[in-house]
Design an enzyme around this catalytic site. Structure first.
Site, PDB file in Angstrom:
ATOM      1  N   GLU A  38      38.204  16.122  60.932  1.00 21.89           N
ATOM      2  CA  GLU A  38      38.903  17.059  61.818  1.00 21.89           C
ATOM      3  C   GLU A  38      40.418  16.877  61.758  1.00 21.89           C
ATOM      4  O   GLU A  38      41.157  17.611  62.407  1.00 21.89           O
ATOM      5  CB  GLU A  38      38.429  16.866  63.263  1.00 21.89           C
ATOM      6  CG  GLU A  38      39.103  15.746  64.026  1.00 21.89           C
ATOM      7  CD  GLU A  38      38.752  14.342  63.555  1.00 21.89           C
ATOM      8  OE1 GLU A  38      39.499  13.407  63.847  1.00 21.89           O
ATOM      9  OE2 GLU A  38      37.714  14.187  62.861  1.00 21.89           O
ATOM     10  N   CYS A  75      33.312   8.317  62.378  1.00 22.80           N
ATOM     11  CA  CYS A  75      34.001   7.050  62.660  1.00 22.80           C
ATOM     12  C   CYS A  75      33.100   6.093  63.448  1.00 22.80           C
ATOM     13  O   CYS A  75      32.189   5.515  62.876  1.00 22.80           O
ATOM     14  CB  CYS A  75      35.321   7.320  63.378  1.00 22.80           C
ATOM     15  SG  CYS A  75      36.452   5.918  63.323  1.00 22.80           S
ATOM     16  N   PHE A  99      36.223  -1.680  61.947  1.00 20.41           N
ATOM     17  CA  PHE A  99      34.878  -2.179  61.679  1.00 20.41           C
ATOM     18  C   PHE A  99      34.230  -1.294  60.625  1.00 20.41           C
ATOM     19  O   PHE A  99      34.655  -0.155  60.406  1.00 20.41           O
ATOM     20  CB  PHE A  99      34.031  -2.164  62.957  1.00 20.41           C
ATOM     21  CG  PHE A  99      34.479  -3.159  63.996  1.00 20.41           C
ATOM     22  CD1 PHE A  99      33.898  -4.407  64.071  1.00 20.41           C
ATOM     23  CD2 PHE A  99      35.490  -2.838  64.895  1.00 20.41           C
ATOM     24  CE1 PHE A  99      34.315  -5.330  65.036  1.00 20.41           C
ATOM     25  CE2 PHE A  99      35.910  -3.739  65.861  1.00 20.41           C
ATOM     26  CZ  PHE A  99      35.327  -4.995  65.928  1.00 20.41           C
ATOM     27  N   HIS A 119      37.949  10.876  59.273  1.00 17.00           N
ATOM     28  CA  HIS A 119      38.146  11.962  60.235  1.00 17.00           C
ATOM     29  C   HIS A 119      38.305  13.318  59.546  1.00 17.00           C
ATOM     30  O   HIS A 119      39.418  13.713  59.195  1.00 17.00           O
ATOM     31  CB  HIS A 119      39.377  11.678  61.102  1.00 17.00           C
ATOM     32  CG  HIS A 119      39.198  10.533  62.033  1.00 17.00           C
ATOM     33  ND1 HIS A 119      38.778  10.694  63.335  1.00 17.00           N
ATOM     34  CD2 HIS A 119      39.346   9.200  61.848  1.00 17.00           C
ATOM     35  CE1 HIS A 119      38.683   9.509  63.915  1.00 17.00           C
ATOM     36  NE2 HIS A 119      39.018   8.591  63.031  1.00 17.00           N
ATOM     37  N   GLY A 133      36.552  -0.173  69.917  1.00 19.73           N
ATOM     38  CA  GLY A 133      35.688  -1.297  70.235  1.00 19.73           C
ATOM     39  C   GLY A 133      34.781  -1.731  69.102  1.00 19.73           C
ATOM     40  O   GLY A 133      34.784  -1.176  68.000  1.00 19.73           O
TER      41      GLY A 133
END
Length: 381
Positions: free
Chosen positions: A355, A259, A304, A353, A233
Site C-alpha cells: 500500500e 508485515c 522480525f 508494504h 512488537g
C-alpha cells in the site's frame, strides 16, 4: 527548526555506551526506545505516523529531512508513533505548497523528542555492525553515564506485545468506492490508513476491527475475506490473534496479511519467528515474487521475520505452505502462501508494504490478488 526557536543541546546514548552530542529537534525532554534506521529519502511524514514504529527511535539515513514540511493529507494514522527522531540536517524552512507547518513544529506539538546535527552515517554503521539496540535521547540530562543507566533499565522489543496499544478501540467501516463486491474483516494491529483505502478502491467494504476481535466478531460482519495489518512488537508475544487466524483458516476464510500479518500467518501455520539483527526499513528494498518471477522495489518496516524453509512446501493442518517472496539482499522470507490439496490458493501474505504511500507502488497488484482469491473461493471467478 524555526528561526524563533533557540537551539538547545541534546545527547543520544546507545545501550552499549556509544554517545552522540547534537541539538534538540522537536520537543524538549527525554525518551527511550529501540534505535533503528530508515533508508527512505522521502516519506518521513508517513514513517512518523506508521504505528509499526511504536516504541522505536528512528534514525533517518538521508541527511536532509523536513524540506516539504507537514500537511494534513499524508498521515497514516491519527498521531505520530515514533518514540524519538534522529536527523542530521533538518530543513530550515518548509518549501511545499501543501505544507501547513514545519516538521519541527509538528514534533514539538506532539511531544516527540528528537536530536539533530549528529553524524547519522556513523550511527547507522554502528547499528548495522552491532544490531538494533535500546537508546535514549535527552535534552535535560547532560551526563551520558546517567542516561546510559536509564537506557539499560528501559524495555526491550523482544517479548513485547504492542499491537493492542496502537489498535483502534472501536470497529469502523471503510466503504467500497463504487460498487461493493465483497466484505473484508481487517484486524487492526497497527493499520495504516492507506491499506483499507487500497482495498476500497477495488470494491471491498472493509470492516476494521480491534486487535482483540474474536472469530465470532469476524463472522458477525459477514466477512468474505480476512486481512491482518502491519503492527509493532514481537510476533512471538502476540498469541490471541494467531489462535483467531487458525480458526479462520479452519473455516476456509480467504486470508491476506501484510508485515505483522505475515509473521502471524507464519506462526499460525507452525513456523517460528526471529528478530533480525537490524531489520529492513525504507522504500528501496528489492524483493522477488516467486509466483511471477518479478523483482519489485518495495517499502519495508520490520525487525522480525518468519523462519520458514525457502525451498519446497510444508504440510500444515490447513494445507501446503511455501515461501512466495524473498528479499534479494539477504534471503529473508518476504511472503508466504497457503494452498489446498488441489493446489488452489487459500491465503497469502507479504512482509513488506504494497500500500506504500510515498511509494514505491510495484506491489499494488497484491490487492488485486486478494480480490481474485475471494472471488475464486466463492466460485465466482
Amino acid at each position: 527548526m524555526s528561526a524563533a526557536q533557540t537551539s538547545t543541546g541534546a545527547i543520544l546514548v546507545l545501550e552499549d555506551g556509544r554517545t552522540f552530542h547534537g541539538e534538540s529537534y522537536g520537543a524538549a525532554g527525554e525518551t527511550f526506545g529501540e534505535a533503528v534506521f530508515n533508508t527512505g529519502m522521502t516519506g518521513y511524514q508517513e514513517t512518523l505516523t506508521d504505528p509499526s514504529y511504536h516504541r522505536q527511535v528512528v534514525v533517518m539515513t538521508a541527511p536532509h529531512i523536513g524540506n516539504t514540511g507537514v500537511n494534513d493529507e499524508d498521515p497514516e494514522s491519527r498521531r505520530i508513533w515514533v518514540a524519538g527522531y534522529v536527523v542530521r540536517d533538518p530543513a530550515r524552512r518548509s518549501s511545499s505548497w501543501r505544507a501547513r507547518r514545519t516538521l519541527d513544529e509538528e514534533l514539538r506539538e506532539q511531544g516527540v523528542v528528537g536530536i539533530s546535527g549528529i553524524d547519522t552515517r556513523a550511527l547507522t554503521r554502528h547499528l548495522r555492525e552491532r544490531g538494533a539496540m535500546r537508546v535514549g535521547i535527552s535534552t535535560v540530562e547532560s551526563d551520558p553515564a546517567v542516561l546510559l543507566e536509564r537506557v539499560r533499565a528501559s524495555g526491550e522489543m523482544a517479548g513485547a506485545e504492542l499491537a493492542s496499544q496502537v489498535s483502534t478501540t472501536e470497529s469502523y467501516v471503510v466503504p467500497a468506492l463504487g460498487e461493493r463486491r465483497y466484505t473484508v474483516a481487517a484486524l487492526d494491529l497497527g493499520i495504516k490508513s492507506m491499506t483499507p483505502h487500497r482495498m476500497a478502491e477495488r470494491g471491498l467494504e472493509v470492516h476494521v476491527l480491534p486487535a482483540t476481535a474474536t472469530l465470532d466478531d469476524i463472522r458477525a460482519v459477514g466477512a468474505d475475506g480476512l486481512f491482518y495489518s502491519n503492527g509493532p512488537g514481537d510476533p512471538a508475544a502476540t498469541t490471541h490473534q494467531v489462535e483467531v487466524l487458525q480458526g479462520a483458516l479452519g473455516d476456509g476464510l480467504p486470508y491476506f496479511g501484510i508485515c505483522f500479518g505475515n509473521q502471524l500467518f507464519g506462526r499460525a501455520l507452525g513456523f517460528g519467528t526471529y528478530k533480525l539483527k537490524y531489520g529492513h526499513r525504507g522504500i528501496n528494498q528489492p524483493v522477488m515474487d516467486r509466483t511471477t518471477g518479478k523483482v519489485e522495489v518495495t517499502s519495508h518496516n520490520h525487525g522480525f521475520a518468519v523462519d520458514a524453509p525457502l525451498e519446497g512446501t510444508s504440510t500444515t493442518p490447513y494445507g501446503e505452505a511455501s515461501v512466495s517472496h524473498v528479499c534479494l539482499n539477504d534471503d529473508v522470507v518476504e511472503g508466504l502462501e497457503l494452498r489446498d490439496p488441489e493446489g488452489k490458493l487459500k491465503g497469502f501474505s507479504v512482509q513488506y508494504h504494497p500500500e506504500a504511500a510515498a511509494g514505491p507502488h510495484d506491489a499494488a497488484y497484491l490487492f488485486d490478488r486478494f480480490v481474485d482469491l475471494i472471488s475464486e473461493r466463492k466460485g465466482e471467478a
